[in-house]
Design a protein around this motif. Structure first.
Motif, PDB file in Angstrom:
ATOM      1  N   THR A  81       8.780  19.029  67.486  1.00  0.00           N
ATOM      2  CA  THR A  81       7.937  17.971  66.918  1.00  0.00           C
ATOM      3  C   THR A  81       8.795  16.814  66.413  1.00  0.00           C
ATOM      4  O   THR A  81       9.650  17.005  65.549  1.00  0.00           O
ATOM      5  CB  THR A  81       7.090  18.523  65.757  1.00  0.00           C
ATOM      6  N   PRO A  82       8.572  15.615  66.936  1.00  0.00           N
ATOM      7  CA  PRO A  82       9.378  14.450  66.531  1.00  0.00           C
ATOM      8  C   PRO A  82       9.116  14.012  65.098  1.00  0.00           C
ATOM      9  O   PRO A  82       8.029  14.209  64.561  1.00  0.00           O
ATOM     10  CB  PRO A  82       8.922  13.355  67.499  1.00  0.00           C
ATOM     11  N   THR A  83      10.127  13.393  64.509  1.00  0.00           N
ATOM     12  CA  THR A  83      10.031  12.782  63.189  1.00  0.00           C
ATOM     13  C   THR A  83      10.342  11.300  63.348  1.00  0.00           C
ATOM     14  O   THR A  83      11.347  10.946  63.953  1.00  0.00           O
ATOM     15  CB  THR A  83      11.058  13.403  62.223  1.00  0.00           C
ATOM     16  N   VAL A  95      13.786  13.810  67.904  1.00  0.00           N
ATOM     17  CA  VAL A  95      13.116  14.933  68.547  1.00  0.00           C
ATOM     18  C   VAL A  95      14.076  16.129  68.558  1.00  0.00           C
ATOM     19  O   VAL A  95      15.106  16.080  69.215  1.00  0.00           O
ATOM     20  CB  VAL A  95      12.697  14.585  69.994  1.00  0.00           C
ATOM     21  N   PRO A  96      13.760  17.190  67.810  1.00  0.00           N
ATOM     22  CA  PRO A  96      14.655  18.353  67.796  1.00  0.00           C
ATOM     23  C   PRO A  96      14.616  19.086  69.135  1.00  0.00           C
ATOM     24  O   PRO A  96      13.589  19.121  69.807  1.00  0.00           O
ATOM     25  CB  PRO A  96      14.091  19.231  66.684  1.00  0.00           C
ATOM     26  N   VAL A  97      15.762  19.646  69.520  1.00  0.00           N
ATOM     27  CA  VAL A  97      15.846  20.484  70.708  1.00  0.00           C
ATOM     28  C   VAL A  97      15.894  21.929  70.220  1.00  0.00           C
ATOM     29  O   VAL A  97      16.786  22.298  69.451  1.00  0.00           O
ATOM     30  CB  VAL A  97      17.090  20.144  71.559  1.00  0.00           C
ATOM     31  N   ILE A  98      14.913  22.731  70.646  1.00  0.00           N
ATOM     32  CA  ILE A  98      14.762  24.096  70.173  1.00  0.00           C
ATOM     33  C   ILE A  98      15.107  25.058  71.308  1.00  0.00           C
ATOM     34  O   ILE A  98      14.552  24.958  72.400  1.00  0.00           O
ATOM     35  CB  ILE A  98      13.311  24.372  69.700  1.00  0.00           C
ATOM     36  N   ASN A 103      17.113  25.324  66.160  1.00  0.00           N
ATOM     37  CA  ASN A 103      17.358  23.912  66.414  1.00  0.00           C
ATOM     38  C   ASN A 103      18.804  23.769  66.860  1.00  0.00           C
ATOM     39  O   ASN A 103      19.724  24.016  66.089  1.00  0.00           O
ATOM     40  CB  ASN A 103      17.093  23.111  65.137  1.00  0.00           C
ATOM     41  N   VAL A 104      19.020  23.384  68.125  1.00  0.00           N
ATOM     42  CA  VAL A 104      20.374  23.294  68.669  1.00  0.00           C
ATOM     43  C   VAL A 104      20.825  21.860  68.887  1.00  0.00           C
ATOM     44  O   VAL A 104      21.934  21.629  69.359  1.00  0.00           O
ATOM     45  CB  VAL A 104      20.496  24.085  69.995  1.00  0.00           C
ATOM     46  N   GLY A 105      19.988  20.900  68.558  1.00  0.00           N
ATOM     47  CA  GLY A 105      20.365  19.501  68.729  1.00  0.00           C
ATOM     48  C   GLY A 105      19.174  18.603  68.514  1.00  0.00           C
ATOM     49  O   GLY A 105      18.116  19.026  68.026  1.00  0.00           O
ATOM     50  N   GLU A 106      19.341  17.330  68.875  1.00  0.00           N
ATOM     51  CA  GLU A 106      18.269  16.362  68.743  1.00  0.00           C
ATOM     52  C   GLU A 106      18.461  15.253  69.763  1.00  0.00           C
ATOM     53  O   GLU A 106      19.586  14.989  70.205  1.00  0.00           O
ATOM     54  CB  GLU A 106      18.200  15.772  67.346  1.00  0.00           C
ATOM     55  N   ILE A 107      17.354  14.631  70.132  1.00  0.00           N
ATOM     56  CA  ILE A 107      17.378  13.472  71.013  1.00  0.00           C
ATOM     57  C   ILE A 107      16.657  12.358  70.279  1.00  0.00           C
ATOM     58  O   ILE A 107      15.550  12.539  69.771  1.00  0.00           O
ATOM     59  CB  ILE A 107      16.692  13.779  72.360  1.00  0.00           C
ATOM     60  N   LEU A 117      18.144   7.032  72.994  1.00  0.00           N
ATOM     61  CA  LEU A 117      19.238   6.423  72.249  1.00  0.00           C
ATOM     62  C   LEU A 117      20.410   7.370  72.021  1.00  0.00           C
ATOM     63  O   LEU A 117      21.352   7.022  71.329  1.00  0.00           O
ATOM     64  CB  LEU A 117      18.722   5.903  70.896  1.00  0.00           C
ATOM     65  N   GLY A 118      20.327   8.569  72.585  1.00  0.00           N
ATOM     66  CA  GLY A 118      21.386   9.558  72.384  1.00  0.00           C
ATOM     67  C   GLY A 118      20.876  10.658  71.499  1.00  0.00           C
ATOM     68  O   GLY A 118      19.701  10.984  71.505  1.00  0.00           O
ATOM     69  N   GLY A 119      21.764  11.249  70.742  1.00  0.00           N
ATOM     70  CA  GLY A 119      21.363  12.340  69.866  1.00  0.00           C
ATOM     71  C   GLY A 119      22.574  13.108  69.391  1.00  0.00           C
ATOM     72  O   GLY A 119      23.667  12.569  69.282  1.00  0.00           O
ATOM     73  N   ALA A 120      22.351  14.401  69.153  1.00  0.00           N
ATOM     74  CA  ALA A 120      23.430  15.240  68.642  1.00  0.00           C
ATOM     75  C   ALA A 120      23.220  16.657  69.124  1.00  0.00           C
ATOM     76  O   ALA A 120      22.102  17.066  69.443  1.00  0.00           O
ATOM     77  CB  ALA A 120      23.449  15.200  67.116  1.00  0.00           C
ATOM     78  N   GLY A 121      24.307  17.419  69.143  1.00  0.00           N
ATOM     79  CA  GLY A 121      24.229  18.832  69.500  1.00  0.00           C
ATOM     80  C   GLY A 121      24.115  19.023  70.995  1.00  0.00           C
ATOM     81  O   GLY A 121      24.397  18.140  71.782  1.00  0.00           O
TER      82      GLY A 121
END
Length: 124
Positions: A81-83, A95-98, A103-107, A117-121
């Protein structure tokens, strides 16, 4: 006499526990509402945790989630679920990557253009 003291202590502990539980449940937290229309969405500003309920976006939370899911390379992982937040004066859906319930990252998705725009993890 000893039984009365024990009963009084048990009652005191119960009342104190109930009081602490009540205080903990009434603490206010910033939340993000992602179920509204694109015209009005609540956002959380990263710099000072204030909210703005009159911000317009061109894409919805559901659209951001769908866009982010296209960029997930891990088999079995899903977009959560996006924040909606503000980053550098720009509205961005985080947007979390599950994967396997974790939660292993985000976009990060631009809320106006839908651009990734990129993300993390996401690294193994």
């Amino acid at each position: 006499m000893m039984k009365k003291i024990i009963v009084a202590l048990v009652i005191l502990v119960a009342v104190l526990g109930l009081g602490f539980a009540t205080i903990g449940n009434t603490a206010k937290k910033n939340t993000t509402n992602n179920t509204t229309s694109p015209a009005t969405q609540q956002i959380v500003t990263n710099t000072n945790n204030t909210t703005d309920n009159s911000t317009n976006t061109n894409i919805t939370s559901a659209e951001a989630q769908k866009i982010a899911s296209k960029y997930i390379a891990v088999s079995g992982a899903i977009a959560g679920t996006p924040t909606l937040t503000k980053q550098n004066n720009k509205l961005v859906y985080i947007v979390p990557v599950i994967d396997n319930g974790k939660n292993v990252g985000e976009i990060d998705i631009d809320a106006q253009t839908g651009e990734n725009l990129g993300g993390a993890g996401g690294a193994p």
